[in-house]
Design an enzyme around this catalytic site. Structure first.
Site, PDB file in Angstrom:
ATOM      1  N   ASN A  34       0.802  -1.223   0.000  1.00 42.79           N
ATOM      2  CA  ASN A  34       0.000   0.000   0.000  1.00 42.79           C
ATOM      3  C   ASN A  34       0.837   1.277   0.000  1.00 42.79           C
ATOM      4  OD1 ASN A  34       0.754  -0.714   2.652  1.00 42.79           O
ATOM      5  ND2 ASN A  34      -0.934   0.461   3.538  1.00 42.79           N
ATOM      6  N   GLU A  46       3.700  -4.763  12.369  1.00 43.54           N
ATOM      7  CA  GLU A  46       2.596  -3.801  12.299  1.00 43.54           C
ATOM      8  C   GLU A  46       1.556  -4.398  11.375  1.00 43.54           C
ATOM      9  OE1 GLU A  46       0.010  -1.435  10.857  1.00 43.54           O
ATOM     10  OE2 GLU A  46       1.727  -0.682   9.720  1.00 43.54           O
ATOM     11  N   GLU A  97       7.607   0.822  16.571  1.00 52.19           N
ATOM     12  CA  GLU A  97       8.728   1.414  15.849  1.00 52.19           C
ATOM     13  C   GLU A  97       8.580   2.922  15.883  1.00 52.19           C
ATOM     14  OE1 GLU A  97       9.239  -0.466  12.024  1.00 52.19           O
ATOM     15  OE2 GLU A  97       9.538  -2.437  12.912  1.00 52.19           O
ATOM     16  N   CYS A 132      -3.558   1.066   6.707  1.00 55.78           N
ATOM     17  CA  CYS A 132      -3.894   0.308   7.917  1.00 55.78           C
ATOM     18  C   CYS A 132      -4.585   1.175   8.950  1.00 55.78           C
ATOM     19  CB  CYS A 132      -2.635  -0.325   8.502  1.00 55.78           C
ATOM     20  SG  CYS A 132      -1.330   0.871   8.872  1.00 55.78           S
TER      21      CYS A 132
END
Length: 490
Positions: free
Chosen positions: A158, A256, A471, A290
Site C-alpha cells: 500500500n 505492524e 517502531e 492500515c
C-alpha cells in the site's frame, strides 16, 4: 533513472545482492491497476536467492557496524538527497505500480520516503545510554548498544517505498545490514532505490533487496538461521505464519498489522472540521491504509445531520485515473482485492445494511482504456450491527460504516469490541472527555480532532491483533540494537 510512466515494453526487475543487480530464473507478473494489464516482470526468488543475499549482508556487517554514527548518518542523508533529486520519477513509478493518484505519491509517499532517511540520520546522533553508580560496592554500571546483525525486512504494497524506507533507514542507521523483500505486487520503486545506493555511498552488501512472493522468498527469509530479527508490515494472517516460522530461532519480531479503526464523533464535535477529515481518513489512498477509519460512531443527537453531510462529502470524493490531478482516489491494487472489497458491500446488504453511496448505488465514469482497471467509488454503509462482518473484519478499501451511539461508556465498549487495536480518532471539544476516552480506547495511536498527524520520534504500532512491538525514534533504536550492561569494580 528509468521513466516508468512511459514504459512501452514489460519492465524486467532484478534482485540487488551484494551491490550487484542479478537476474532470476523465474518471474511473476505485476499489473498496472489503472488498466488491469501486466506491465512488469518481478523476480520470483526462492531460497537460493535469499541465501545469497543473507551471505552478502553477513559479510558486509563487520565493516558497516564499525562505522561511526556520524559516518552512517552522512550516507543516509546522501541517499535522501538522491531520492529527492529523482522525486518525480519515483512518484510516477509509485502511482503506476500501486494505483494511487500521482498527486498522493508526489505529496505523501516520496517525500516521506526521503524523510525517513533524514530522520534516522539525525536521531542516531542523539541517543544516549544509561549509567548508574553503587559507591557502597565500589561499582559503576553502564549500558552499550550494538547492532544485531542481518535484519529481515518485509514491506507491504500500500505504501511501497514509504514503508520500505521506514524499515531500511533505522536498520542501517544502527549499523545492521539488511535483506529486504518488498511486496511482489509493488516492487518497482524499491528497484529504483537500489540504483542510487552505490552513489549514496552504501557499501555493497549493506542493503540487499530480494523480490518475490511471501510463500517462497518471504518464508526463506523469516526461517533463515542467520537473520536474527524480522520487521514486518502486513496482514495478521501472514504475521501468524511468520511467528511460527521464526519461533525455532527465537528471533526478535516487530510486526505492524491490520486495523479496524473507529472514529467517535460526540455531539459537541466541530463538524466543519470533522466531516472532511473523516472522509479523508476513510478513503485516502483508496482506503488502503492500515490506519483508515472503517467504523464511524456518531452520537444520536447529531447522527442524522452527520450522516447527510458525510454522504454528500463522500459523493464529491472523486475516483479517477491516477494521472488526473482532480482525482482524490485512484485504483485498488488488484482484481482479487477489488472483488474482495466489493464482496464486503454485498455481505453488508445481506446483514441488513443500507448502502448510501458508492458501490452499486452511484455510477463510475472512467475513460475507455481504464474501464478494465480496479476502480471503486467511496462507499458509505449504515444500519449494520456491531457483530456484522463489515464491522468486525478488516476490509482495506474505500468502505466505511456509520452507526449511532448513546453515551461515552457505551461507545468505548463498542469501539473496543473488535480483535484489532491499531488506531482511533475522537471528535469532541471537551478536553476532559478526549483525555478520558483516549486513555480507555484499545489502540496504539489515538488522534483527537485530527487524523494521521505523526511525530516519527514517538511509538508507532498496535495492540491485540494489530501488532507486536513498536517502531519510531527510540523504539526503533531499541529494536535494531542489542543492549548490554557492563559492570566495573574500581
Amino acid at each position: 533513472m528509468p521513466n516508468i510512466a512511459d514504459q512501452r515494453t514489460h519492465l524486467m526487475l532484478e534482485n540487488y545482492i551484494g551491490g550487484k543487480f542479478l537476474p532470476c530464473t523465474k518471474y511473476v507478473d505485476a499489473y498496472d491497476p489503472s488498466v488491469g494489464e501486466v506491465y512488469c516482470k518481478v523476480p520470483d526468488s526462492d531460497k537460493e536467492e535469499v541465501d545469497a543475499a543473507v551471505k552478502a549482508a553477513k559479510e558486509a556487517f563487520p565493516a558497516w557496524s564499525c562505522k561511526s554514527p556520524q559516518e552512517r548518518s552522512q550516507v543516509l542523508n546522501k541517499l535522501a538527497d538522491l531520492i529527492d533529486a529523482h522525486r518525480e520519477e519515483f512518484a510516477q513509478a509509485e502511482s503506476k505500480d500501486q494505483g494511487k493518484t500521482l498527486t498522493y505519491a508526489r505529496t505523501v509517499d516520496i517525500p516521506r520516503s526521503s524523510y525517513n532517511f533524514r530522520f534516522f540520520a539525525s536521531s542516531i546522533l542523539h541517543h544516549t545510554t544509561e549509567c548508574t553508580q553503587m559507591d557502597h560496592m565500589g561499582c559503576m554500571h553502564y549500558t552499550v548498544r550494538t547492532p544485531v546483525g542481518v535484519a529481515g525486512l518485509i514491506s507491504p504494497w500500500n505504501f511501497p517505498l514509504y514503508l520500505l524506507t521506514w524499515k531500511i533507514a533505522p536498520a542501517i542507521a544502527m549499523g545492521n545490514t539488511v535483506v529486504a523483500k518488498p511486496s511482489e505486487m509493488t516492487s518497482v520503486t524499491a528497484w529504483m532505490m537500489c540504483k542510487l545506493l552505490d552513489e549514496a555511498g552504501v557499501p555493497a552488501g549493506v542493503v540487499n533487496v530480494v523480490f518475490g512472493t511471501g510463500p517462497k522468498a518471504g518464508e526463506a527469509l523469516v526461517s533463515h538461521p542467520d537473520v536474527p530479527l524480522i520487521s514486518f508490515t502486513g496482514s495478521t494472517a501472514t504475521a501468524q505464519r511468520i511467528t511460527q516460522q521464526s519461533a525455532p530461532y527465537c528471533k526478535r519480531l516487530s510486526m505492524e498489522l491490520g486495523g479496524k479503526n473507529p472514529a467517535i464523533v460526540f455531539e459537541d464535535a466541530n463538524l466543519d472540521e470533522c466531516i472532511p477529515t473523516t472522509v479523508s481518513s476513510s478513503f485516502s489512498n483508496q482506503g488502503e491504509i492500515c490506519l483508515c477509519t472503517s467504523r464511524i460512531f456518531v452520537q444520536k443527537g447529531i447522527f442524522n445531520e452527520f450522516l447527510q453531510r458525510f454522504v454528500e462529502a463522500a459523493r464529491k470524493w472523486k475516483t479517477g485515473v491516477p494521472l488526473d490531478a482532480t482525482a482524490n482516489m485512484g485504483a485498488l491494487i488488484s482484481k482479487e482485492h477489488l472483488e474482495k472489497v466489493k464482496g464486503y458491500v454485498t455481505i453488508a446488504q445481506t446483514e441488513g445494511g443500507k448502502v448510501l453511496c458508492g458501490e452499486g448505488v452511484s455510477s463510475l465514469d472512467l475513460p475507455v482504456k481504464n474501464q478494465t482497471g480496479y476502480f471503486m467509488l467511496p462507499t458509505v454503509i449504515t444500519g449494520v450491527a456491531d457483530e456484522s462482518r463489515c464491522m468486525q473484519e478488516e476490509i482495506f478499501g474505500p468502505v466505511t460504516c456509520v452507526v449511532p451511539f448513546e453515551n461515552e461508556e457505551e461507545v468505548i465498549q463498542r469501539a473496543n469490541n473488535v480483535k484489532y487495536g491499531l488506531g482511533a480518532t475522537v471528535w469532541s471539544r471537551d478536553v476532559g472527555r478526549v483525555h478520558r476516552v483516549a486513555k480507555k480506547l484499545q489502540a496504539g495511536m489515538v488522534w483527537t480532532n485530527c487524523w494521521l498527524i505523526r511525530d516519527l520520534s514517538l511509538p508507532f504500532g498496535g495492540m491485540k491483533f494489530s501488532g507486536v512491538g513498536r517502531e519510531g525514534g527510540k523504539d526503533s533504536f531499541e529494536f535494531f540494537t542489542e543492549v548490554k550492561t557492563i559492570t566495573i569494580k574500581h
